[in-house]
Design an enzyme around this catalytic site. Structure first.
Site, PDB file in Angstrom:
ATOM      1  N   ASP A  31     -17.450 -26.412 -48.723  1.00  0.00           N
ATOM      2  CA  ASP A  31     -17.682 -26.172 -47.303  1.00  0.00           C
ATOM      3  C   ASP A  31     -17.276 -24.718 -47.062  1.00  0.00           C
ATOM      4  O   ASP A  31     -16.538 -24.137 -47.866  1.00  0.00           O
ATOM      5  CB  ASP A  31     -16.780 -27.139 -46.507  1.00  0.00           C
ATOM      6  CG  ASP A  31     -16.703 -26.759 -45.047  1.00  0.00           C
ATOM      7  OD1 ASP A  31     -17.762 -26.695 -44.401  1.00  0.00           O
ATOM      8  OD2 ASP A  31     -15.588 -26.493 -44.559  1.00  0.00           O
ATOM      9  N   ASP A  33     -16.644 -22.863 -43.439  1.00  0.00           N
ATOM     10  CA  ASP A  33     -15.708 -22.584 -42.345  1.00  0.00           C
ATOM     11  C   ASP A  33     -14.424 -23.392 -42.461  1.00  0.00           C
ATOM     12  O   ASP A  33     -14.461 -24.616 -42.538  1.00  0.00           O
ATOM     13  CB  ASP A  33     -16.375 -22.890 -41.003  1.00  0.00           C
ATOM     14  CG  ASP A  33     -17.531 -21.958 -40.732  1.00  0.00           C
ATOM     15  OD1 ASP A  33     -17.284 -20.872 -40.211  1.00  0.00           O
ATOM     16  OD2 ASP A  33     -18.680 -22.306 -41.105  1.00  0.00           O
ATOM     17  N   GLU A 384      10.964 -16.788 -42.579  1.00  0.00           N
ATOM     18  CA  GLU A 384      12.406 -16.896 -42.767  1.00  0.00           C
ATOM     19  C   GLU A 384      12.868 -16.425 -44.144  1.00  0.00           C
ATOM     20  O   GLU A 384      12.955 -17.229 -45.067  1.00  0.00           O
ATOM     21  CB  GLU A 384      12.837 -18.363 -42.586  1.00  0.00           C
ATOM     22  CG  GLU A 384      12.289 -19.027 -41.339  1.00  0.00           C
ATOM     23  CD  GLU A 384      13.308 -19.950 -40.695  1.00  0.00           C
ATOM     24  OE1 GLU A 384      14.502 -19.865 -41.037  1.00  0.00           O
ATOM     25  OE2 GLU A 384      12.909 -20.732 -39.833  1.00  0.00           O
TER      26      GLU A 384
HETATM   27  N1  RBF Z   1      12.045 -26.023 -44.829  1.00  0.00           N
HETATM   28  C1  RBF Z   1      11.300 -27.130 -45.019  1.00  0.00           C
HETATM   29  O1  RBF Z   1      11.184 -27.928 -44.116  1.00  0.00           O
HETATM   30  N2  RBF Z   1      10.664 -27.364 -46.198  1.00  0.00           N
HETATM   31  C2  RBF Z   1      10.762 -26.519 -47.238  1.00  0.00           C
HETATM   32  O2  RBF Z   1      10.156 -26.785 -48.283  1.00  0.00           O
HETATM   33  C3  RBF Z   1      11.563 -25.351 -47.092  1.00  0.00           C
HETATM   34  N3  RBF Z   1      11.704 -24.467 -48.104  1.00  0.00           N
HETATM   35  C4  RBF Z   1      12.424 -23.321 -47.919  1.00  0.00           C
HETATM   36  C5  RBF Z   1      12.533 -22.388 -48.937  1.00  0.00           C
HETATM   37  C6  RBF Z   1      13.255 -21.199 -48.770  1.00  0.00           C
HETATM   38  C7  RBF Z   1      13.341 -20.236 -49.897  1.00  0.00           C
HETATM   39  C8  RBF Z   1      13.904 -20.949 -47.541  1.00  0.00           C
HETATM   40  C9  RBF Z   1      14.680 -19.692 -47.339  1.00  0.00           C
HETATM   41  C10 RBF Z   1      13.801 -21.871 -46.532  1.00  0.00           C
HETATM   42  C11 RBF Z   1      13.081 -23.068 -46.694  1.00  0.00           C
HETATM   43  N4  RBF Z   1      13.003 -24.020 -45.707  1.00  0.00           N
HETATM   44  C12 RBF Z   1      12.204 -25.136 -45.856  1.00  0.00           C
HETATM   45  C13 RBF Z   1      13.276 -23.555 -44.360  1.00  0.00           C
HETATM   46  C14 RBF Z   1      14.541 -24.031 -43.787  1.00  0.00           C
HETATM   47  O3  RBF Z   1      14.192 -25.230 -43.169  1.00  0.00           O
HETATM   48  C15 RBF Z   1      14.877 -22.948 -42.772  1.00  0.00           C
HETATM   49  O4  RBF Z   1      15.387 -21.856 -43.417  1.00  0.00           O
HETATM   50  C16 RBF Z   1      15.801 -23.521 -41.734  1.00  0.00           C
HETATM   51  O5  RBF Z   1      15.062 -24.394 -40.962  1.00  0.00           O
HETATM   52  C17 RBF Z   1      16.431 -22.442 -40.881  1.00  0.00           C
HETATM   53  O6  RBF Z   1      15.687 -22.164 -39.746  1.00  0.00           O
HETATM   54 MG    MG Z   2      17.126 -17.942 -39.594  1.00  0.00          MG
END
Ligand code: RBF
Ligand code: MG
Ligand code: ADP
Length: 452
Positions: A31, A33, A384
């Site tokens: 597909d 789009d 983040e």
């Molecule tokens: N949050 C998730 O919900 N799932 C993830 O797989 C996940 N992996 C992350 C990997 C890294 C390297 C970092 C730095 C953050 C990750 N987080 C993940 C985000 C984490 O939830 C987030 O840093 C906090 O929510 C702070 O706001």
């Molecule tokens: Mg933060």
């Protein structure tokens, strides 16, 4: 090698690859789009603004939207639900779902005209349509491996010409297909299977071998069409995660094209993932000697083009340090939208430097999540980066520049906070090992970025 999401309980994605798919795939049908090019976000914006204007006008003479959050949400959802069909079919579904004839005196044809007036794909002033992340990598690889491919799009020939003129890769994407089938070449559009039958026939594959055609789709309508045509279907949803249930009919659901594992469909395996090896030291019981074991434990994918994201550090959700013990220096997604559209939501690594008082701390390795953090079910996208360095103080508002160099994995959900923390720390090890072992080349092209 353990899969990259081994310790999560991700949202029950359909993984019922059929026996037919396990047999060698003979051709791949795409597909366009939302699957290969990112038109969906642009179309949604236009549809939402046109419908908002229509419903607002009926209610008051003011040009500002006075619609309640519920109505705005209703419009947003209806626009998303109508994705993946031929334009007039989509317009009919929208009119019906939102009762536009009754509420605004507008029929499907008029609605379509109003939207097309704003959506002039080939014209000056329209934003260039970006590729979906990983689209060209996939097309290039299939071509290199001589796998026949076709395009099966609901878009008409004329619209296709205009869209490609305004797409990031220009017309070159079309050169990758052995056959191209457009919406105006069939009597019935998706979810009818007709266009997939046509694409299969043009690739010279017989009806009884339909199960050996692999289809890539991003919408539930497209998945229905592919399955009705007897094909094996991979879905890479362009809908929000809470609607993933709508993709149950697909043989496999991936978060992005980067995550697709072609070998599961009897196709050659991508060769660009790099394994990160770590050496584990194990002391034999009752023995002074240390025996070493090499263990592969993760992988990463170097980006074709590194990406620089620069902006002031903003306040985030306030849970990184507090809840996880892992601080993340959030960047504002709004001014960086165009850049991050080039990346699939997921976990990446690279380098980061601060350009204010903390400049003297130097360039640091960083692992980051770019997306919706499914564990917390965030409604807004965030960027983040966790800088792999210990700082004495916070550095909110200071300018941060991040160089994203590699993709590690899709974002996923976890059963416990400890599992999330463990996985983030593993991501950090992947980053450290990749750089320690010199597995990321191409950094010299960015040497100016490393000068402070
Ligand atoms: N949050 C998730 O919900 N799932 C993830 O797989 C996940 N992996 C992350 C990997 C890294 C390297 C970092 C730095 C953050 C990750 N987080 C993940 C985000 C984490 O939830 C987030 O840093 C906090 O929510 C702070 O706001
Ligand atoms: Mg933060
Ligand atoms: P927020 O939710 O506001 O982003 P966090 O708990 O994620 O808060 O903490 C992030 C803040 O911590 C950053 O904005 C930064 O000022 C500070 N910080 C200190 N050390 C680090 C680090 N190694 N990596 C990222 N941010 C750090």
């Amino acid at each position: 090698m353990p899969s990259s999401t081994s310790n999560d309980d991700d949202e029950g994605e359909a993984k019922n690859v059929s026996a037919a798919a396990a047999a060698k795939t003979r051709c791949v049908i795409f597909d366009l789009d939302g699957t290969l090019i990112n038109t969906e976000a642009i179309v949604d914006d236009v549809v939402v603004s046109v419908v908002t204007r229509l419903l607002t006008k009926k209610k008051s003479s003011s040009s500002n939207s006075n619609l309640s959050d519920d109505v705005q949400r209703e419009i947003f959802d209806a626009a998303e639900d109508a994705r993946g069909q031929r334009p007039l079919d989509a317009s009919m579904e929208l009119c019906a779902a939102l009762k536009l004839e009754k509420r605004a005196g507008v029929d499907p044809k008029t609605l379509l005209e109003m939207c097309s007036d704003t959506l002039r794909w080939g014209e000056e002033g329209m934003d260039a349509i970006p590729d979906m992340p990983g689209a060209m990598r996939l097309l290039r690889f299939l071509k290199e491996k001589k796998v026949p491919t076709a395009l099966a799009t609901s878009t008409s020939k004329e619209e296709l010409r205009k869209k490609m003129k305004n797409s990031e890769t220009g017309k070159t994407m079309l050169d990758y297909f052995d056959a191209i089938c457009c919406g105006d070449e069939v009597k019935k559009g998706k979810p009818d299977p007709e266009i997939f039958h046509l694409a299969r026939e043009r690739l010279g594959v017989k009806r009884q071998d339909a199960g050996r055609c692999l289809v890539f789709e991003d919408t539930p309508h497209g998945v229905s069409a592919a399955k009705a045509a007897g094909c094996c279907c991979v879905a890479v949803p362009s809908l929000r995660r809470e609607k993933f249930d709508m993709y149950k009919g697909a043989d496999r659901v991936y978060h992005s094209l980067l995550d697709v594992e072609l070998e599961d469909f009897g196709l050659p395996k991508f060769e660009d993932w790099r394994d990160v090896e770590t050496v584990e030291f194990i002391a034999d019981e009752g023995d002074e000697r240390i025996s070493t074991t090499t263990r592969k434990y993760e992988r990463f994918l170097k980006l074709e083009r590194f990406l620089e994201l620069t902006g002031p550090v903003i306040r985030g959700f306030g849970r990184g340090s507090k809840m996880l013990g892992i601080p993340t220096a959030n960047l504002d997604v709004v001014p960086l939208k165009q850049q991050i559209d080039k990346l699939a939501p997921g976990i990446y690594f690279g380098f980061a430097k601060l350009l204010g008082p903390n400049k003297s701390t130097g360039v640091h390795r960083t692992v980051m999540s770019i997306g919706y953090n499914p564990f917390f079910n965030d409604k807004r996208k965030s960027i983040e980066p966790w800088l792999l360095h210990t700082f004495d103080e916070d550095f909110y508002d200071e300018t941060l520049s991040v160089l994203v160099v590699a993709y590690v994995r899709a974002e996923c959900n976890f059963t416990t906070v400890d599992n999330l923390i463990e996985r983030i720390k593993k991501d950090a090890r992947v980053c450290e090992e990749a750089f320690d072992l010199g597995l990321v080349d191409g950094l010299d092209e960015w040497k100016d970025w490393f000068v402070l």
